[in-house]
Design a protein around this motif. Structure first.
Motif, PDB file in Angstrom:
ATOM      1  N   UNK A 167       6.733 -23.945  -5.204  1.00 53.18           N
ATOM      2  CA  UNK A 167       6.361 -22.764  -4.628  1.00 53.18           C
ATOM      3  C   UNK A 167       5.355 -21.911  -5.201  1.00 53.18           C
ATOM      4  N   UNK A 168       4.287 -21.834  -4.392  1.00 56.93           N
ATOM      5  CA  UNK A 168       3.277 -20.516  -4.728  1.00 56.93           C
ATOM      6  C   UNK A 168       2.759 -20.343  -3.189  1.00 56.93           C
ATOM      7  N   UNK A 169       2.400 -19.051  -3.069  1.00 58.94           N
ATOM      8  CA  UNK A 169       1.557 -18.834  -1.693  1.00 58.94           C
ATOM      9  C   UNK A 169       0.259 -19.134  -1.858  1.00 58.94           C
ATOM     10  N   UNK A 170      -0.371 -19.610  -1.100  1.00 58.96           N
ATOM     11  CA  UNK A 170      -1.531 -20.107  -1.062  1.00 58.96           C
ATOM     12  C   UNK A 170      -2.807 -19.465  -0.279  1.00 58.96           C
ATOM     13  N   UNK A 171      -2.020 -18.413   0.678  1.00 59.79           N
ATOM     14  CA  UNK A 171      -2.953 -17.667   1.725  1.00 59.79           C
ATOM     15  C   UNK A 171      -2.123 -16.450   1.972  1.00 59.79           C
ATOM     16  N   UNK A 172      -2.564 -15.441   1.671  1.00 60.10           N
ATOM     17  CA  UNK A 172      -2.149 -13.833   1.770  1.00 60.10           C
ATOM     18  C   UNK A 172      -3.027 -13.385   3.006  1.00 60.10           C
ATOM     19  N   UNK A 173      -2.306 -13.310   4.421  1.00 55.62           N
ATOM     20  CA  UNK A 173      -3.166 -12.586   5.282  1.00 55.62           C
ATOM     21  C   UNK A 173      -2.633 -10.966   5.529  1.00 55.62           C
ATOM     22  N   UNK A 174      -3.278 -10.038   5.887  1.00 52.51           N
ATOM     23  CA  UNK A 174      -2.790  -8.712   6.042  1.00 52.51           C
ATOM     24  C   UNK A 174      -2.795  -8.049   7.337  1.00 52.51           C
ATOM     25  N   UNK A 175      -1.855  -7.456   7.477  1.00 53.30           N
ATOM     26  CA  UNK A 175      -1.647  -6.587   8.899  1.00 53.30           C
ATOM     27  C   UNK A 175      -1.483  -5.033   8.393  1.00 53.30           C
ATOM     28  N   UNK A 176      -2.413  -4.303   8.244  1.00 56.55           N
ATOM     29  CA  UNK A 176      -2.214  -2.936   7.618  1.00 56.55           C
ATOM     30  C   UNK A 176      -3.207  -2.017   8.522  1.00 56.55           C
ATOM     31  N   UNK A 177      -2.785  -0.698   7.957  1.00 55.72           N
ATOM     32  CA  UNK A 177      -3.612   0.396   8.608  1.00 55.72           C
ATOM     33  C   UNK A 177      -5.371   0.245   8.320  1.00 55.72           C
ATOM     34  N   UNK A 178      -6.160   0.762   9.330  1.00 57.31           N
ATOM     35  CA  UNK A 178      -7.455   0.583   9.082  1.00 57.31           C
ATOM     36  C   UNK A 178      -8.279   1.418   8.001  1.00 57.31           C
ATOM     37  N   UNK A 179      -8.821   0.746   7.310  1.00 54.88           N
ATOM     38  CA  UNK A 179      -9.329   1.282   5.997  1.00 54.88           C
ATOM     39  C   UNK A 179     -10.883   1.740   6.187  1.00 54.88           C
ATOM     40  N   UNK A 180     -11.432   2.408   5.065  1.00 58.37           N
ATOM     41  CA  UNK A 180     -12.953   2.530   4.967  1.00 58.37           C
ATOM     42  C   UNK A 180     -13.521   1.266   4.522  1.00 58.37           C
ATOM     43  N   UNK A 181     -14.796   1.196   4.304  1.00 59.25           N
ATOM     44  CA  UNK A 181     -15.150   0.085   3.859  1.00 59.25           C
ATOM     45  C   UNK A 181     -14.924  -0.366   2.365  1.00 59.25           C
ATOM     46  N   UNK A 182     -15.023   0.880   1.581  1.00 59.10           N
ATOM     47  CA  UNK A 182     -14.568   0.664   0.221  1.00 59.10           C
ATOM     48  C   UNK A 182     -13.300  -0.115   0.066  1.00 59.10           C
ATOM     49  N   UNK A 183     -12.222   0.565   0.973  1.00 56.99           N
ATOM     50  CA  UNK A 183     -10.698   0.109   0.848  1.00 56.99           C
ATOM     51  C   UNK A 183     -10.873  -1.231   1.289  1.00 56.99           C
ATOM     52  N   UNK A 184     -11.464  -1.716   2.187  1.00 54.95           N
ATOM     53  CA  UNK A 184     -11.393  -3.308   2.569  1.00 54.95           C
ATOM     54  C   UNK A 184     -11.895  -4.172   1.507  1.00 54.95           C
ATOM     55  N   UNK A 185     -13.193  -3.418   0.924  1.00 55.23           N
ATOM     56  CA  UNK A 185     -13.732  -4.423  -0.304  1.00 55.23           C
ATOM     57  C   UNK A 185     -12.567  -4.435  -1.377  1.00 55.23           C
ATOM     58  N   UNK A 186     -11.914  -3.704  -1.662  1.00 53.78           N
ATOM     59  CA  UNK A 186     -10.741  -3.826  -2.886  1.00 53.78           C
ATOM     60  C   UNK A 186      -9.995  -5.040  -2.157  1.00 53.78           C
ATOM     61  N   UNK A 187      -9.814  -5.153  -0.709  1.00 50.95           N
ATOM     62  CA  UNK A 187      -8.589  -6.383  -0.567  1.00 50.95           C
ATOM     63  C   UNK A 187      -9.261  -7.543  -0.383  1.00 50.95           C
ATOM     64  N   UNK A 188     -10.722  -7.498  -0.287  1.00 46.26           N
ATOM     65  CA  UNK A 188     -11.534  -8.554  -0.228  1.00 46.26           C
ATOM     66  C   UNK A 188     -11.408  -9.237  -1.813  1.00 46.26           C
ATOM     67  N   UNK A 189     -11.665  -8.126  -2.815  1.00 44.34           N
ATOM     68  CA  UNK A 189     -11.681  -8.627  -4.107  1.00 44.34           C
ATOM     69  C   UNK A 189     -10.561  -9.369  -4.713  1.00 44.34           C
TER      70      UNK A 189
END
Length: 469
Positions: free
Chosen positions: A165-187
């Motif tokens: 057991x390990x999760x290999x893909x984490x998708x996200x449904x959250x409030x819209x962020x600014x570009x900097x915030x989205x970059x943190x999720x991408x990282x």
């Protein structure tokens, strides 16, 4: 985070879309047949062509639409079907969406945000079921910023259950962020960022979202732009059907997809099309202002498959098992299974609780029950995540998909993940139907490809895991 809509334009031309709907009402049979001839080439449809098919009410034409959608679905996706589960991290929310059980002024809702330890427990339960792909869902409260969301994603990736057991893909449904915030999720390595506009009709949107950050239509409309600017290549969109005229919202969603493709070279990775379902203290959810019939809904899914043939179409457990089964053939390529819609639900023995869930679900079956049914209908369950880890995402994925890549790589990879599931999680009844299905698929590969697939399947039997092409 401040909401800044200065300079943002509404690229959805409401008047033009209403005019398309008006001029394509009751399309002639010959026109529909011509559009279906084009659709069989799997090159997509214009908004006008899509509107014609959406409004083709004649039963004979409907069956032609369905059969064309079945053919396109088979040609592109074969019998592969991706499975995932939603995991609600928090139901705290700062918005007052009139149709949602999580709305801020719903004082009867039991609010909860999972601690890291609670989140780990939820993940382990899902891993022990056999899930490898999760969609993390967050109430849109402004106190939950990108840093905290990124930490929860990392917690999920770091959590490993006893089996394989390990999760290999984490998708996200959250409030819209600014570009900097989205970059943190991408990282931190998220997969798809998913954000629903709910309705693209600005007047209706304003009435349904009176307070909170979500009231800013343009900020939400440009959320996927900011996500892609931040390096998130796979995004997901969709309307919430029942809030406004479904024809308008589907055409607007496709216009949104076209805008992304024009700007970034690729449209959305997935489109969802949930129907409004009952929710605690949300009267509109019990009486949708624009209800959509089952026949309209089925036709809508088939038409989406023809309009955007290489875009993943996601079906949730809002629909009952009968509707879910019918829609698999008509175009759906991803489904949730064994879903629960509130924080802490998977470790809660009393999971059917309207006092905590976002909405009522229509298919309460376990993951294994769903798998048994789809296998009996000839589908291969898939938890494959190879593309995301090999960089086959965004525009690169779409380029490959249009060259037959899905059948060449995704089909074998689905067999590998299903083989893992059968060995590590399935009961005897599921193995008894799953193993012959895999063997039948292997027998139908060309000889050179068959040897490669058989070798990797044998390695899985010997204990190796997470093999892919």
């Amino acid at each position: 985070m401040l909401v800044d809509t200065e300079g943002l334009e509404n690229f959805i031309d409401e008047n033009a879309i209403h005019e398309i709907i008006r001029t394509t009402t009751q399309p002639e049979s010959a026109r529909v047949r011509d559009i279906l001839d084009k659709a069989r080439e799997a090159k997509g449809l214009t908004l006008e062509e899509t509107a014609c098919l959406l409004q083709a009410e004649d039963p004979e034409l409907n069956e032609m639409i369905f059969e064309t959608a079945r053919a396109v679905k088979r040609a592109i996706y074969g019998n592969r079907l991706v499975l995932f589960a939603p995991l609600y991290v928090t139901n705290e929310c700062g918005n007052n969406c009139t149709y949602c059980g999580f709305k801020a002024d719903n004082t009867e809702l039991d609010r909860r945000t999972l601690s890291p330890e609670e989140l780990q427990r939820e993940v382990r339960v899902l891993e022990d079921m056999g899930h490898k792909r999760l969609l993390l869902v967050y109430g849109e409260h402004p106190k939950f910023g990108a840093d905290w969301i990124a930490e929860t994603v990392q917690t999920v990736y770091d959590t490993v259950a006893e089996k394989s057991g390990e999760i290999r893909r984490v998708n996200i449904n959250c409030a819209p962020l600014d570009v900097e915030g989205f970059r943190k999720l991408s990282d931190v390595g998220i997969g798809t960022y998913q954000c629903f506009q709910e309705t693209y009709h600005t007047k209706t949107y304003a009435a349904l979202h009176p307070t909170g950050h979500k009231k800013h239509f343009l900020w939400r409309l440009h959320a996927l732009h900011r996500a892609m600017e931040a390096g998130i290549e796979d995004v997901g969109m969709g309307p919430l059907l029942g809030l406004y005229d479904y024809r308008f919202d589907i055409l607007s969603c496709l216009a949104h997809a076209a805008e992304l493709e024009k700007r970034f070279g690729v449209g959305p990775h997935t489109i969802s099309f949930p129907r409004l379902e009952p929710a605690l203290n949300a009267d509109i959810a019990f009486n949708p202002p624009y209800p959509i019939s089952d026949m309209q809904f089925k036709r809508l899914v088939a038409v989406l498959r023809l309009s955007v043939p290489y875009t993943g179409l996601i079906l949730s457990t809002r629909e009952d098992r009968i509707m879910r089964r019918e829609l698999l053939d008509l175009g759906v390529s991803q489904i949730s299974a064994g879903s629960r819609t509130y924080p802490g639900a998977y470790t809660d023995p009393n999971y059917d609780r309207p006092d905590v869930q976002q909405f009522c679900i229509g298919d309460n079956r376990s993951l294994e029950d769903v798998i048994q049914e789809i296998v009996q209908n000839g589908y291969i369950p898939s938890w494959c995540t190879a593309c995301y880890r090999l960089g086959r995402t965004g525009e690169h994925f779409m380029e490959l998909a249009k060259k037959g890549f899905i059948q060449e790589f995704c089909h074998p990879n689905s067999l590998f993940t299903f083989k893992e599931y059968l060995h590590d999680y399935a009961g005897e009844a599921t193995r008894s139907i799953g193993i012959p299905l895999i063997q039948n698929e292997v027998d139908n590969f060309p000889a050179k490809r068959r040897d490669l697939v058989e070798t990797r399947l044998h390695r899985i039997e010997e204990g190796e895991r997470d093999l892919y092409l």
